[in-house]
Write an enzyme that holds these catalytic residues in place. Structure first.
Site, PDB file in Angstrom:
ATOM      1  N   LYS A   1      47.565  96.716 116.517  1.00 63.67           N
ATOM      2  CA  LYS A   1      46.868  96.419 117.783  1.00 63.67           C
ATOM      3  C   LYS A   1      46.957  97.625 118.718  1.00 63.67           C
ATOM      4  CE  LYS A   1      46.822  91.476 117.439  1.00 63.67           C
ATOM      5  NZ  LYS A   1      47.815  91.206 116.381  1.00 63.67           N
TER       6      LYS A   1
ATOM      7  N   GLY B   1      43.227  76.244 113.047  1.00 60.99           N
ATOM      8  CA  GLY B   1      41.886  76.544 112.523  1.00 60.99           C
ATOM      9  C   GLY B   1      41.725  76.107 111.071  1.00 60.99           C
TER      10      GLY B   1
HETATM   11  P1  BMP Z   1      49.749  82.680 111.470  1.00 61.76           P
HETATM   12  O1  BMP Z   1      48.745  82.261 110.386  1.00 61.76           O
HETATM   13  O2  BMP Z   1      51.174  82.534 111.040  1.00 61.76           O
HETATM   14  O3  BMP Z   1      49.470  82.012 112.772  1.00 61.76           O
HETATM   15  O4  BMP Z   1      49.590  84.257 111.688  1.00 61.76           O
HETATM   16  C1  BMP Z   1      48.429  84.823 112.219  1.00 61.76           C
HETATM   17  C2  BMP Z   1      48.530  86.321 112.206  1.00 61.76           C
HETATM   18  O5  BMP Z   1      47.366  86.865 112.795  1.00 61.76           O
HETATM   19  C3  BMP Z   1      49.700  86.912 112.971  1.00 61.76           C
HETATM   20  O6  BMP Z   1      50.062  88.124 112.325  1.00 61.76           O
HETATM   21  C4  BMP Z   1      49.122  87.232 114.335  1.00 61.76           C
HETATM   22  O7  BMP Z   1      49.797  88.298 114.965  1.00 61.76           O
HETATM   23  C5  BMP Z   1      47.704  87.633 113.963  1.00 61.76           C
HETATM   24  N1  BMP Z   1      46.687  87.383 114.999  1.00 61.76           N
HETATM   25  C6  BMP Z   1      46.469  86.127 115.501  1.00 61.76           C
HETATM   26  O8  BMP Z   1      47.127  85.143 115.131  1.00 61.76           O
HETATM   27  N2  BMP Z   1      45.474  85.947 116.436  1.00 61.76           N
HETATM   28  C7  BMP Z   1      44.714  86.971 116.897  1.00 61.76           C
HETATM   29  O9  BMP Z   1      43.839  86.754 117.709  1.00 61.76           O
HETATM   30  C8  BMP Z   1      44.927  88.255 116.375  1.00 61.76           C
HETATM   31  C9  BMP Z   1      45.917  88.439 115.422  1.00 61.76           C
HETATM   32  O10 BMP Z   1      46.107  89.643 114.912  1.00 61.76           O
END
Ligand code: BMP
Length: 215
Positions: free
Chosen positions: A62, A174
């Site tokens: 990021k 989601g």
């Molecule tokens: P998880 O499926 O455990 O929620 O992880 C989602 C991943 O995507 C994490 O690495 C988070 O930092 C990243 N992420 C997110 O969840 N939402 C965003 O808008 C952007 C991301 O990079």
């Protein structure tokens, strides 16, 4: 990056051994592995290089700084063997152009609106503008929220055929199939896979769910 399962694993694991174990079980069911600060700070950049020698790695740093610092960060991502890097649009065009230049052909994905509730505060109102900036600078694609499929639909209109990578599937609420139906090219999934009893089976199941809605 290949486009087979359309699933990207978010490897937010700080323990190197555990991370490698998850990758070993999941790699055949995903198109790429996204690493973020938890992995880098816990396991080190050498672990990123090792991972990138086996699978496509996206460095989710990021990147959000002045142009010179962005350049230095993206160069390190590229030297690790990663095939992609995630950058922020909000520092402005010059900062993002510095990322594109330093990427030297590596994929650059630009964050638009994030998937968590707090994104409503500052990001939602300017998400279309940030997506347009991704187009203007020649990015590979954008990051858009799987938690708001209607936003993915709207952003698709702005970006044409750029790629959409959508995090927020599973633990954040989601749905993989709804996200792809809304126009995303890939879903990014972390905890729903790596915290499960059988990460390989969950990754395979998400891929099958996506296959079911692709024409
Ligand atoms: P998880 O499926 O455990 O929620 O992880 C989602 C991943 O995507 C994490 O690495 C988070 O930092 C990243 N992420 C997110 O969840 N939402 C965003 O808008 C952007 C991301 O990079």
């Amino acid at each position: 990056m290949k486009q087979k399962s359309r699933v990207i694993l978010a490897l937010d694991i700080t323990d190197h051994r555990k991370a490698l174990d998850v990758v070993a079980h999941v790699e055949q069911y995903v198109d790429a592995v996204k690493i973020n600060y938890p992995f880098v700070l816990g396991c080190g950049m050498e672990a990123v290089r090792e991972l990138a020698s086996n699978v496509d790695v996206i460095c989710d740093f990021k990147v959000a700084d002045i142009p010179n610092t962005n350049r230095l960060i993206v160069e390190q991502a590229r030297k690790s063997g990663a095939t992609g890097v995630i950058c922020q649009a909000f520092p402005g065009k010059d900062s993002l152009v510095a990322c594109i230049n330093a990427a030297e052909g590596m994929d650059v994905f630009v964050v638009t609106e994030m998937s968590h509730p707090g994104a409503d505060m500052f990001m939602s109102p300017v998400a279309e503008k940030m997506a347009q900036l991704a187009v203007d600078v020649g990015a590979t694609g954008i990051i858009a929220p799987a938690t708001r499929p209607e936003k993915i639909k709207a952003l698709r209109k702005t970006i044409g055929n750029l790629k959409i990578l959508a995090p927020g599937v599973g633990t954040q609420g989601g749905s993989a199939s709804e996200t792809i139906k809304a126009g995303a090219d890939y879903v990014i999934v972390g905890r729903a896979i790596y915290e499960s009893e059988d990460p390989g089976a969950v990754a395979r199941k998400i891929g099958a769910e996506i296959k079911g809605v692709i024409q």
